[in-house]
Design a protein around this motif. Structure first.
Motif, PDB file in Angstrom:
ATOM      1  N   LEU A   7       0.823  -1.205   0.000  1.00 13.74           N
ATOM      2  CA  LEU A   7       0.000   0.000   0.000  1.00 13.74           C
ATOM      3  C   LEU A   7       0.864   1.265   0.000  1.00 13.74           C
ATOM      4  N   MET A  10       2.138   1.662  -3.449  1.00 13.66           N
ATOM      5  CA  MET A  10       1.057   2.126  -4.307  1.00 13.66           C
ATOM      6  C   MET A  10       0.816   3.614  -4.097  1.00 13.66           C
ATOM      7  N   PHE A  29      -0.397  -0.580  -9.910  1.00 13.83           N
ATOM      8  CA  PHE A  29      -1.720  -0.996  -9.455  1.00 13.83           C
ATOM      9  C   PHE A  29      -2.047  -2.410  -9.963  1.00 13.83           C
ATOM     10  N   LEU A  32       0.256  -5.113  -8.358  1.00 16.62           N
ATOM     11  CA  LEU A  32      -0.113  -5.435  -6.976  1.00 16.62           C
ATOM     12  C   LEU A  32      -1.426  -6.225  -6.919  1.00 16.62           C
ATOM     13  N   LEU A  43      -6.126  -1.272  -2.142  1.00 18.76           N
ATOM     14  CA  LEU A  43      -5.288  -0.770  -3.233  1.00 18.76           C
ATOM     15  C   LEU A  43      -6.022   0.306  -4.021  1.00 18.76           C
ATOM     16  N   THR A  46      -6.321   3.498  -1.876  1.00 18.11           N
ATOM     17  CA  THR A  46      -4.998   4.106  -1.725  1.00 18.11           C
ATOM     18  C   THR A  46      -4.575   4.796  -3.016  1.00 18.11           C
ATOM     19  N   TRP A 141      -9.285  -2.026 -12.430  1.00 21.43           N
ATOM     20  CA  TRP A 141      -9.637  -3.139 -11.548  1.00 21.43           C
ATOM     21  C   TRP A 141     -10.649  -4.048 -12.218  1.00 21.43           C
TER      22      TRP A 141
END
Length: 148
Positions: A7, A10, A29, A32, A43, A46, A141
């Protein structure tokens, strides 16, 4: 402890990627997410918050320039006055919706700087820029989730 380090990494990548320095946070991103080093929601939050904070730094630098003038900056980091006037004109023409595009490469970071030079209200700035930045990470994502 590994999640905390992920984190922190990130946050640093996202913050610096939003400043006028050349950096990128999308690969960090996605990397991770792929390693599972931290909770995906953590994530996302953050990255979104740190990227917005980096844009707020640009806004603040723009405010300082507007108050104290470009001439007070060292020559090597001084923006081109003609280019700055063009960017300000562009921002004034398209207005607040342009801040939703602050996540775009190349034009997004200077756009946040110009908003500061024009004294755009910080609260609205953070709302618009934060929304756009979060939408970008949400799309990454979702894309990762669809591919995984």
């Amino acid at each position: 402890m590994e999640a905390l380090g992920a984190l922190a990494g990130m946050a640093a990548a996202a913050f610096f990627a939003a400043t006028l320095l050349p950096a990128q946070s999308e690969a960090v991103f996605l990397g991770l997410l792929a390693t599972g080093a931290a909770d995906p929601l953590a994530l996302f939050l953050t990255a979104s918050l740190a990227n917005t904070a980096g844009s707020a730094l640009n806004w603040q630098l723009g405010r300082l320039i507007a108050r104290h003038g470009v001439e007070r900056l060292p020559a090597r980091i001084r923006p081109d006055p003609a280019g700055l006037l063009r960017a300000q004109g562009w921002f004034e023409r398209f207005g607040w919706p342009s801040l939703l595009l602050a996540w775009l490469p190349i034009v997004g970071d200077p756009l946040t700087f110009v908003a500061g030079t024009l004294n755009y209200p910080l609260g609205r700035f953070l709302l618009l820029v934060g929304f756009g930045k979060a939408a970008r990470y949400a799309a990454l994502w979702a894309g990762y989730g669809a591919m995984a």
